[in-house]
Each structure stands twice: as C-alpha cells, then as structure tokens.
Design a protein around this motif. Sequence first.
Motif, mmCIF file in Angstrom:
data_model
loop_
_atom_site.group_PDB
_atom_site.id
_atom_site.type_symbol
_atom_site.label_atom_id
_atom_site.label_comp_id
_atom_site.label_asym_id
_atom_site.label_seq_id
_atom_site.Cartn_x
_atom_site.Cartn_y
_atom_site.Cartn_z
ATOM 1 N N TRP A 59 0.815 -1.179 0.186
ATOM 2 C CA TRP A 59 -0.072 -0.067 0.008
ATOM 3 C C TRP A 59 0.859 1.345 -0.176
ATOM 4 O O TRP A 59 0.460 2.177 -0.696
ATOM 5 N N THR A 60 1.769 1.387 0.582
ATOM 6 C CA THR A 60 2.772 2.311 0.697
ATOM 7 C C THR A 60 3.506 2.508 -0.927
ATOM 8 O O THR A 60 3.677 3.709 -1.454
ATOM 9 N N SER A 61 3.704 1.589 -1.380
ATOM 10 C CA SER A 61 4.327 1.586 -2.840
ATOM 11 C C SER A 61 3.145 2.188 -3.730
ATOM 12 O O SER A 61 3.523 3.174 -4.613
ATOM 13 N N TYR A 62 1.751 1.860 -3.539
ATOM 14 C CA TYR A 62 0.726 2.382 -4.547
ATOM 15 C C TYR A 62 0.653 4.033 -3.984
ATOM 16 O O TYR A 62 0.396 4.919 -4.914
ATOM 17 N N ALA A 63 0.890 4.175 -2.831
ATOM 18 C CA ALA A 63 0.681 5.585 -2.447
ATOM 19 C C ALA A 63 1.888 6.437 -3.136
ATOM 20 O O ALA A 63 1.644 7.566 -3.301
ATOM 21 N N ALA A 64 2.996 5.852 -3.035
ATOM 22 C CA ALA A 64 3.980 6.675 -3.666
ATOM 23 C C ALA A 64 3.722 6.783 -5.049
ATOM 24 O O ALA A 64 4.093 7.809 -5.621
#
Length: 113
Positions: A59-64
Amino acid sequence: MYLDCRGVGLLAGSTIMLLTLLWGSCVLGKTDIKNSRVIDSQDTKKLSLTGSGIGVDIWTSYAARIMVISVIPFIIVQLPQIPHTSSGRRLAVLIALIVYVALLVSYCLYQLS
C-alpha cells in the motif's frame, strides 16, 4: 496579463519540505535488511547504506506512485517556462487543469473501489 508564479514556488517548496521531514522521520525508524527483506525490528548496522533500510508494504508503494503521478500537472504548467516565452502559458494552464480534474476523478474512483 502577467502570470505570477511566486505562489506556485511557495506551494512547491513547502510540499518538498514536508515530504523531506517525513522521509527523515522514516530514516530514523530504519531496520536491518538482508536479501531485500526486513529481518528484525532492530537497527544494529548504524551507518550501513546496504545493510539497513525501511520496510514497506504494498500500500505504501501504491501511495508513492499516486504521489509521483500527481506531479504531472505541475510539470505541464512549468514546460512553457523553460524557453522564457509568453506564448503557450495559458494553453499549458488549461491542459494542466484538464489533467488535474481527470486525475482527481480517477483518484476518487480509486478510493471508492
């Protein structure tokens, strides 16, 4: 009509400052990494650039990725500023507005799904 870009610079600068503060706080919470995996929640390698890092989830990757995509309208507005000519500035602002609205609608749809 004169386009004043000082407000845009202030907004971009404050955003960069806040992102830097967030990044800095994440670095303080770094952990040991071996074979691209977080192995524990301890930081035994204090100054290692390859043996320690920050573990993130998908999810952090998607937000980035969303954050990187959100910079596109800003880049569109800045393109006519490179050759220091006044032609095309209004068109660039219009295109950036259309891209911004499209990105806003797509982000809202992404949040609903």
